[in-house]
Motif scaffolding. Structure first.
Motif, PDB file in Angstrom:
ATOM      1  N   VAL A 103       5.978  -6.456   4.429  1.00 47.09           N
ATOM      2  CA  VAL A 103       6.799  -5.502   5.163  1.00 47.09           C
ATOM      3  C   VAL A 103       6.565  -4.101   4.623  1.00 47.09           C
ATOM      4  CG1 VAL A 103       9.164  -4.767   5.685  1.00 47.09           C
ATOM      5  CG2 VAL A 103       8.577  -7.197   5.736  1.00 47.09           C
ATOM      6  N   SER A 104       6.551  -3.981   3.288  1.00 47.03           N
ATOM      7  CA  SER A 104       6.325  -2.694   2.640  1.00 47.03           C
ATOM      8  C   SER A 104       5.757  -2.948   1.249  1.00 47.03           C
ATOM      9  CB  SER A 104       7.644  -1.917   2.532  1.00 47.03           C
ATOM     10  OG  SER A 104       7.461  -0.695   1.845  1.00 47.03           O
ATOM     11  N   ARG A 122      12.479  -3.418  12.304  1.00 46.29           N
ATOM     12  CA  ARG A 122      12.441  -4.219  11.090  1.00 46.29           C
ATOM     13  C   ARG A 122      13.280  -3.573   9.986  1.00 46.29           C
ATOM     14  NH1 ARG A 122      12.573  -8.848   9.918  1.00 46.29           N
ATOM     15  NH2 ARG A 122      10.758  -9.361  11.179  1.00 46.29           N
ATOM     16  N   ALA A 123      13.172  -2.253   9.835  1.00 46.46           N
ATOM     17  CA  ALA A 123      13.932  -1.546   8.796  1.00 46.46           C
ATOM     18  C   ALA A 123      15.433  -1.699   9.016  1.00 46.46           C
ATOM     19  CB  ALA A 123      13.549  -0.069   8.766  1.00 46.46           C
ATOM     20  N   GLU A 147       4.221  -2.712   9.832  1.00 43.56           N
ATOM     21  CA  GLU A 147       4.072  -2.941  11.264  1.00 43.56           C
ATOM     22  C   GLU A 147       3.163  -1.864  11.859  1.00 43.56           C
ATOM     23  OE1 GLU A 147       5.100  -5.466  12.858  1.00 43.56           O
ATOM     24  OE2 GLU A 147       6.670  -6.350  11.590  1.00 43.56           O
ATOM     25  N   GLN A 188       8.214 -10.657   4.555  1.00 44.37           N
ATOM     26  CA  GLN A 188       8.965 -11.475   5.507  1.00 44.37           C
ATOM     27  C   GLN A 188       8.474 -12.920   5.390  1.00 44.37           C
ATOM     28  OE1 GLN A 188       7.605 -11.765   9.644  1.00 44.37           O
ATOM     29  NE2 GLN A 188       9.588 -10.918  10.230  1.00 44.37           N
ATOM     30  N   ARG A 237      12.373   0.886   3.245  1.00 45.20           N
ATOM     31  CA  ARG A 237      11.131   1.399   3.827  1.00 45.20           C
ATOM     32  C   ARG A 237      10.406   0.250   4.512  1.00 45.20           C
ATOM     33  NH1 ARG A 237       8.529   5.972   2.989  1.00 45.20           N
ATOM     34  NH2 ARG A 237       6.506   4.919   3.080  1.00 45.20           N
ATOM     35  N   CYS A 238       9.830   0.546   5.668  1.00 44.34           N
ATOM     36  CA  CYS A 238       9.034  -0.437   6.398  1.00 44.34           C
ATOM     37  C   CYS A 238       7.751   0.247   6.838  1.00 44.34           C
ATOM     38  CB  CYS A 238       9.812  -0.966   7.593  1.00 44.34           C
ATOM     39  SG  CYS A 238       9.016  -2.382   8.382  1.00 44.34           S
ATOM     40  N   THR A 239       6.622  -0.259   6.370  1.00 37.91           N
ATOM     41  CA  THR A 239       5.349   0.418   6.591  1.00 37.91           C
ATOM     42  C   THR A 239       4.266  -0.458   7.205  1.00 37.91           C
ATOM     43  OG1 THR A 239       4.547  -0.158   4.372  1.00 37.91           O
ATOM     44  CG2 THR A 239       5.775   1.909   4.589  1.00 37.91           C
ATOM     45  N   ASN A 241       8.488  -0.906  13.145  1.00 41.16           N
ATOM     46  CA  ASN A 241       8.936  -0.599  11.787  1.00 41.16           C
ATOM     47  C   ASN A 241      10.407  -0.204  11.783  1.00 41.16           C
ATOM     48  OD1 ASN A 241       6.747  -1.050   9.996  1.00 41.16           O
ATOM     49  ND2 ASN A 241       5.739   0.809  10.684  1.00 41.16           N
ATOM     50  N   SER A 269       8.075  -5.715  -0.387  1.00 44.30           N
ATOM     51  CA  SER A 269       8.942  -6.622   0.378  1.00 44.30           C
ATOM     52  C   SER A 269       8.092  -7.399   1.369  1.00 44.30           C
ATOM     53  CB  SER A 269      10.057  -5.858   1.090  1.00 44.30           C
ATOM     54  OG  SER A 269       9.530  -4.891   1.969  1.00 44.30           O
ATOM     55  N   ILE A 328      13.931 -11.925   3.901  1.00 47.87           N
ATOM     56  CA  ILE A 328      13.121 -10.857   3.335  1.00 47.87           C
ATOM     57  C   ILE A 328      13.121 -11.054   1.823  1.00 47.87           C
ATOM     58  CG2 ILE A 328      12.894  -8.378   2.964  1.00 47.87           C
ATOM     59  CD1 ILE A 328      12.224  -9.257   5.793  1.00 47.87           C
TER      60      ILE A 328
END
Length: 318
Positions: A115-116, A234-235, A225, A131, A221-223, A231, A129, A78
């Protein structure tokens, strides 16, 4: 194995070390036997016990080496970029770094996905962020963690003054084998709607996930997906990686004087590189080397820098 005590509390090796201690006790008992005429029998049993102890040592060493190899050659990382000092120009620089890494990843055949993202009104990144996936990807990105600084004249600067801004980068390896498991009771979780473009799902479903590790205060934070479940998964992966990284940073600081490799501490607060646009120069402060062709470097031509860092690290560990 003189330092085997350090593996007694590691879940991966603690039971193996217990077996080593049992054999050690048997060997001590055997050595205490002083019965005359049994020297040959005692020596034979001693040799057998020592062989078993050596086999245990080799098991521990194999586990430790496997973890070390995996950490260096993780196939997923990441990448986090965060604007630092410099206002709007810092957010533009953060985006420039993300684009640089995306193009470098593409040149290696790696996948690169968001990812976010947290953007401002000039299309800069406040923080973001991504991947990155590909064979031994961590080996090519692991020295990028730290503070990056750029010196240039912003497009909005009418008087031609040079502006200095910074952005921090963090590289988090996502390992198949977790070095630690987080206690679910230590994690706070919130759900919200994802922002920005992305279709009807973005506006109607609370798919975005925010996680906080309460003992350390680390937040993720993961937004990006499409589902809340993805999410959340992944988070959790990223949160675990960040807690692992913080632990490793603290250990690196505590034992900095004992480390053979001095290619940085892996701490995101460490200033590692300056990009001077007017002088067409990129300088890596850890190895005190500079390169020209800054335009090409910001377009993803990072190989000369990455190779120099890898070679310096190998020389330091030799």
């Amino acid at each position: 194995m003189d330092n085997i005590a350090q593996y007694e509390t590691d879940p991966r090796t603690m039971y193996i070390v217990k077996e080593y201690r049992r054999l050690e006790e048997k060997l001590a008992e055997l050595d205490a036997m002083q019965q005359e005429g049994m020297e040959a029998l005692v020596q034979e049993e001693r040799s057998e016990l020592q062989a078993q102890m050596q086999a245990v040592v080799e098991q521990v060493q194999a586990i430790v080496q496997e973890d070390a190899d995996e950490a260096k050659s993780a196939n997923e990382v990441i990448l986090e970029v965060r604007a630092g000092a410099g206002g709007d120009e810092a957010s533009i620089f953060a985006r420039d770094l993300a684009v640089m890494y995306e193009k470098y990843a593409s040149s290696k055949g790696y996948s690169f996905s968001a990812v976010s993202l947290s953007e401002n009104n000039i299309d800069g990144y406040k923080e973001a962020s991504f991947q990155i996936r590909g064979k031994v990807v961590y080996d090519f990105f692991r020295f990028e963690t730290g503070v990056h600084r750029i010196q240039r004249v912003p497009a909005t600067e009418k008087s031609g003054r040079i502006h200095t801004s910074t952005a921090s980068v963090a590289i988090l390896p996502i390992r198949k084998k977790k070095l630690l498991e987080l206690d679910p009771g230590d994690i706070q979780m919130e759900f919200s709607r994802s922002g920005g473009a992305g279709g009807q799902n973005v506006n109607k479903v609370e798919s975005a996930v925010r996680m906080v590790h309460t003992p350390t205060g680390i937040e993720v934070r993961c937004t990006e997906e499409r589902t809340q479940l993805r999410n959340r998964e992944r988070a959790l992966e990223i949160l675990t990686a960040k807690v692992e990284q913080e632990r490793e940073e603290q250990e690196a600081k505590a034992y900095a004087s004992m480390r053979k490799s001095q290619i940085g501490t892996g701490d995101r607060s460490e200033k590692i590189r300056t990009y001077n646009v007017l002088q067409d120069r990129v300088t890596d402060h850890r190895i005190k080397k500079s390169w020209s062709n800054i335009e090409g470097i910001l377009a993803g031509a990072l190989d000369p820098i990455i190779q120099a860092l890898q070679e310096a690290d190998q020389e330091a560990d030799a």
